[in-house]
Design a protein around this motif. Structure first.
Motif, PDB file in Angstrom:
ATOM      1  N   TRP A  58       0.849  -1.258  -0.233  1.00  7.58           N
ATOM      2  CA  TRP A  58      -0.160   0.004   0.000  1.00  7.58           C
ATOM      3  C   TRP A  58       0.841   1.257   0.142  1.00  7.58           C
ATOM      4  O   TRP A  58       0.574   2.107  -0.614  1.00  7.58           O
ATOM      5  N   PHE A  59       2.036   1.291   0.671  1.00  2.01           N
ATOM      6  CA  PHE A  59       2.873   2.366   0.842  1.00  2.01           C
ATOM      7  C   PHE A  59       3.622   2.546  -0.511  1.00  2.01           C
ATOM      8  O   PHE A  59       4.646   3.400  -0.562  1.00  2.01           O
ATOM      9  N   GLY A  60       3.662   1.679  -1.285  1.00  2.00           N
ATOM     10  CA  GLY A  60       4.500   1.764  -2.529  1.00  2.00           C
ATOM     11  C   GLY A  60       5.757   0.995  -2.620  1.00  2.00           C
ATOM     12  O   GLY A  60       6.345   1.100  -3.626  1.00  2.00           O
ATOM     13  N   ILE A  61       5.921   0.097  -1.708  1.00  2.00           N
ATOM     14  CA  ILE A  61       6.976  -0.701  -1.679  1.00  2.00           C
ATOM     15  C   ILE A  61       7.390  -1.424  -2.797  1.00  2.00           C
ATOM     16  O   ILE A  61       8.385  -1.754  -3.621  1.00  2.00           O
ATOM     17  N   GLY A  62       6.022  -2.064  -3.352  1.00  2.00           N
ATOM     18  CA  GLY A  62       5.953  -2.646  -4.673  1.00  2.00           C
ATOM     19  C   GLY A  62       6.373  -2.255  -6.112  1.00  2.00           C
ATOM     20  O   GLY A  62       6.860  -2.719  -6.734  1.00  2.00           O
ATOM     21  N   CYS A  63       6.547  -0.704  -5.727  1.00  2.00           N
ATOM     22  CA  CYS A  63       7.081   0.095  -6.888  1.00  2.00           C
ATOM     23  C   CYS A  63       8.809  -0.266  -7.226  1.00  2.00           C
ATOM     24  O   CYS A  63       9.146  -0.014  -8.007  1.00  2.00           O
ATOM     25  N   GLN A  64       9.210  -1.233  -6.169  1.00  2.00           N
ATOM     26  CA  GLN A  64      10.810  -1.414  -6.543  1.00  2.00           C
ATOM     27  C   GLN A  64      10.879  -2.227  -7.640  1.00  2.00           C
ATOM     28  O   GLN A  64      11.929  -2.220  -8.258  1.00  2.00           O
ATOM     29  N   ASP A  65      10.048  -3.007  -7.978  1.00  2.00           N
ATOM     30  CA  ASP A  65      10.201  -3.834  -9.347  1.00  2.00           C
ATOM     31  C   ASP A  65      10.351  -3.050 -10.482  1.00  2.00           C
ATOM     32  O   ASP A  65      10.735  -3.566 -11.301  1.00  2.00           O
ATOM     33  N   LYS A  66       9.689  -1.835 -10.539  1.00  2.00           N
ATOM     34  CA  LYS A  66      10.061  -0.871 -11.573  1.00  2.00           C
ATOM     35  C   LYS A  66      11.207  -0.273 -11.660  1.00  2.00           C
ATOM     36  O   LYS A  66      11.983  -0.005 -12.625  1.00  2.00           O
ATOM     37  N   ASP A  67      11.827  -0.108 -10.440  1.00  2.00           N
ATOM     38  CA  ASP A  67      13.284   0.314 -10.294  1.00  2.00           C
ATOM     39  C   ASP A  67      14.076  -0.522  -9.502  1.00  2.00           C
ATOM     40  O   ASP A  67      14.115  -0.153  -8.268  1.00  2.00           O
ATOM     41  N   PRO A  68      14.760  -1.537 -10.045  1.00  2.00           N
ATOM     42  CA  PRO A  68      15.365  -2.341  -9.148  1.00  2.00           C
ATOM     43  C   PRO A  68      16.707  -1.773  -8.122  1.00  2.00           C
ATOM     44  O   PRO A  68      17.058  -2.148  -7.135  1.00  2.00           O
ATOM     45  N   ASN A  69      16.985  -0.335  -8.540  1.00  2.00           N
ATOM     46  CA  ASN A  69      18.047   0.191  -7.586  1.00  2.00           C
ATOM     47  C   ASN A  69      17.302   1.136  -6.848  1.00  2.00           C
ATOM     48  O   ASN A  69      18.106   1.591  -5.464  1.00  2.00           O
ATOM     49  N   LYS A  70      16.037   1.271  -6.531  1.00  2.00           N
ATOM     50  CA  LYS A  70      15.201   2.150  -5.661  1.00  2.00           C
ATOM     51  C   LYS A  70      15.556   1.645  -4.210  1.00  2.00           C
ATOM     52  O   LYS A  70      15.476   0.472  -3.934  1.00  2.00           O
ATOM     53  N   ILE A  71      15.695   2.618  -3.322  1.00  2.00           N
ATOM     54  CA  ILE A  71      16.214   2.063  -1.943  1.00  2.00           C
ATOM     55  C   ILE A  71      14.859   2.280  -1.112  1.00  2.00           C
ATOM     56  O   ILE A  71      14.100   3.343  -1.130  1.00  2.00           O
ATOM     57  N   THR A  72      14.491   1.599  -0.083  1.00  2.00           N
ATOM     58  CA  THR A  72      13.388   1.625   0.807  1.00  2.00           C
ATOM     59  C   THR A  72      13.782   1.889   2.149  1.00  2.00           C
ATOM     60  O   THR A  72      14.426   0.904   2.897  1.00  2.00           O
ATOM     61  N   VAL A  73      13.317   2.914   2.809  1.00  2.00           N
ATOM     62  CA  VAL A  73      13.939   3.549   4.260  1.00  2.00           C
ATOM     63  C   VAL A  73      12.787   3.788   4.849  1.00  2.00           C
ATOM     64  O   VAL A  73      11.958   4.268   4.668  1.00  2.00           O
ATOM     65  N   ALA A  74      12.917   2.901   6.010  1.00  2.00           N
ATOM     66  CA  ALA A  74      11.906   3.132   7.136  1.00  2.00           C
ATOM     67  C   ALA A  74      12.512   3.967   8.057  1.00  2.00           C
ATOM     68  O   ALA A  74      13.472   3.938   8.522  1.00  2.00           O
ATOM     69  N   ALA A  75      11.586   5.193   8.247  1.00  2.00           N
ATOM     70  CA  ALA A  75      12.170   6.252   9.279  1.00  2.00           C
ATOM     71  C   ALA A  75      11.134   6.548  10.327  1.00  2.00           C
ATOM     72  O   ALA A  75       9.872   6.582  10.094  1.00  2.00           O
ATOM     73  N   ALA A  76      11.683   6.809  11.586  1.00  2.00           N
ATOM     74  CA  ALA A  76      10.749   7.380  12.543  1.00  2.00           C
ATOM     75  C   ALA A  76      10.164   8.590  12.282  1.00  2.00           C
ATOM     76  O   ALA A  76      10.519   9.436  11.274  1.00  2.00           O
ATOM     77  N   ALA A  77       8.865   8.844  12.604  1.00  2.00           N
ATOM     78  CA  ALA A  77       8.213  10.153  12.396  1.00  2.00           C
ATOM     79  C   ALA A  77       8.732  11.468  12.631  1.00  2.00           C
ATOM     80  O   ALA A  77       8.541  12.230  11.995  1.00  2.00           O
ATOM     81  N   ASN A  78       9.574  11.262  13.771  1.00  2.00           N
ATOM     82  CA  ASN A  78      10.363  12.644  14.096  1.00  2.00           C
ATOM     83  C   ASN A  78      11.487  13.027  13.012  1.00  2.00           C
ATOM     84  O   ASN A  78      11.874  14.249  12.854  1.00  2.00           O
TER      85      ASN A  78
END
Length: 255
Positions: free
Chosen positions: A16-36
């Motif tokens: 839902w948050f768009g992580i599946g979009c990594q399939d379109k760009d194999p170099n894309k990095i997914t960063v989980a970050a605290a709200a602050n």
């Protein structure tokens, strides 16, 4: 069965948050970050992408919830937390490549958009204060710090019925900016942001009255084809360029 259902919903959330979009760009990095860290991370990601041409997906949430997702197998590459407790939990669960490292120290402030004159901890005792916002201490390090400050001044028990808890600093900020809460505790990075700078009244809490908010980062251990790109972004977070962004948001560096 419950664990399986939980894992399924975590996967659905990730997609839902768009992580599946990594399939379109194999170099894309997914960063989980605290709200602050949302606002400074948005700037850091923008600088990194402009410099190196590599896109990043930012997943924002409370440190506690992001930790639970990572332990359950959420496909994140880097975890930027609001303290060291949660990255250490990720490492203990065998989900990290290396030991977590401190990248900055956060500062707690008391903030109000309903007051036109300077505020202090004593403002919390004013009769017109019906709701005091803070992040949930069970999942958010800034919530732990806020609770410690209230306990230090002997206010926690007397004000307990007025406390409203956000799932993260982001939701806590919504309570304050919507004036649903007349005052609340948040990260200095919020009041130092361009959007909120010079809005309302705020005062920094004495760091002697709460546990140092040493914020940690960890590389998530999982199968991926963009290991070099992920390592590059991780290293960039410790660069002078990234440090300058964090300083602008009120974080303490190299302490």
């Amino acid at each position: 069965m419950k664990k399986g259902i939980r894992s399924f919903f975590l996967l659905v959330t990730a997609i839902w948050f768009g992580i599946g979009c990594q399939d379109k760009d194999p170099n894309k990095i997914t960063v989980a970050a605290a709200a602050n860290m949302q606002l400074p991370m948005e700037q850091i990601v923008k600088k990194y992408t402009e410099t190196y041409g590599i896109d990043c997906d930012l997943i924002i949430g409370s440190s506690g919830k992001l930790t639970a997702q990572i332990v359950e197998g959420a496909p994140y590459d880097i975890f930027v937390a609001a303290n060291m407790k949660y990255p250490e939990a990720v490492y203990a669960a065998g989900k990290a490549k290396d030991l977590p490292k401190i990248y900055a120290n956060g500062k707690l402030v008391l903030w109000s958009l309903t007051h036109e004159s300077p505020i202090s901890i004593n403002t919390l005792k004013e009769p017109q204060i019906n709701h005091i916002a803070l992040a949930n201490p069970k999942t958010a390090p800034y919530g732990v710090a806020a609770k410690q400050v209230l306990q230090y001044y002997g206010l926690y028990d007397s004000l307990k019925d007025k406390l409203v808890y956000g799932e993260s600093i982001a939701q806590t900020n919504q309570f304050i900016t919507s004036k649903a809460a007349q005052i609340g505790f948040t990260a200095m990075s919020t009041v130092m942001s361009q959007a909120m700078r010079n809005k309302g009244m705020w005062v920094a809490m004495d760091p002697e009255h709460y546990t140092l908010i040493s914020q940690g980062i960890v590389l998530i251990k999982r199968e991926r084809d963009n290991e070099m790109e992920v390592q590059g972004f991780y290293d960039f977070l410790f660069s002078e360029e990234a440090k300058e962004v964090l300083k602008d948001f009120g974080y303490l560096m190299d302490e």
